[in-house]
Design an enzyme around this catalytic site. Sequence first.
Site, PDB file in Angstrom:
ATOM      1  N   SER A 116      15.669  20.539   6.807  1.00  0.00           N
ATOM      2  CA  SER A 116      15.002  21.479   5.969  1.00  0.00           C
ATOM      3  C   SER A 116      14.791  22.669   6.768  1.00  0.00           C
ATOM      4  O   SER A 116      14.689  23.928   6.021  1.00  0.00           O
ATOM      5  CB  SER A 116      13.605  20.566   5.469  1.00  0.00           C
ATOM      6  N   ASP A 138       2.100  22.674   3.708  1.00  0.00           N
ATOM      7  CA  ASP A 138       2.442  21.104   4.057  1.00  0.00           C
ATOM      8  C   ASP A 138       2.157  20.970   5.273  1.00  0.00           C
ATOM      9  O   ASP A 138       2.316  19.964   5.968  1.00  0.00           O
ATOM     10  CB  ASP A 138       3.821  20.805   3.583  1.00  0.00           C
ATOM     11  N   HIS A 186       6.373  23.024   7.527  1.00  0.00           N
ATOM     12  CA  HIS A 186       7.451  24.019   7.261  1.00  0.00           C
ATOM     13  C   HIS A 186       7.235  25.485   7.517  1.00  0.00           C
ATOM     14  O   HIS A 186       5.918  25.809   6.919  1.00  0.00           O
ATOM     15  CB  HIS A 186       8.425  23.962   6.152  1.00  0.00           C
TER      16      HIS A 186
END
Length: 235
Positions: free
Chosen positions: A51, A200, A203
């Site tokens: 990601s 979160d 990231h």
Amino acid sequence: MKWKLAAALATLSLGACGSEPAPAPTQSASPAMPDLPVVGEEVSILALGDSLFAGYGVEPGQSYPARLEAALRGRGINAKITNAGVSGDTTAGGLQRLDFVLNGMKSPPALVVVSLGGNDMLRGLPPEQTRKNLDELLTRLDQRKVPVLLMGMLSAPNWGADHAKAFNAIYPELARKHDAALVPFFLQAVIDKPQLIQADRIHPTAQGIEEMVAATVGEVAKALPAKPASPPAPR
């Protein structure tokens, strides 16, 4: 400094990359760069990762590979980056799809940038498994004679000293074994900077990605194979 890094890694270890629904894309704090003129022969680069390459939580044009491509072009390198980032991917997943991705390209890339292993660490997979998968992945790229830039990761402190000793050694040791270029810690530019991390706490934001690009574009440019010298013009 070490305690700050440990605390930041502990925060980042709260979940696995891509394991939660994607949030609304974050906005970059800087205006979008205008398209730059193409300079020289096109240089194909493959970005194989999780990601952190896929652009989790940001607009497609704000992903690390997209911004890296723009930064390389700004340096006069006509880069074309194929983004093969998959959220949640592990080293096993990256290894499994490596040949498929390479075989789907029109021509072999001049460089493969690899960012895998973060999810292995976050999920508590054995470091020896991560090492084995990355070793095999780099071996396959060696066989294809494709240069590699390996984006390193570090173990979160909650896994303990034994895990850190085993995991943190993987990237520098494999880079030496396979003569690959290395960025020791891919997330270095955003560690201990919560304003550059999404809600979160894993990231990077769009601005965080810009900082990561700025910190690594030089290593990417350096890892590209040198162009053969042009023959002297006839007299």
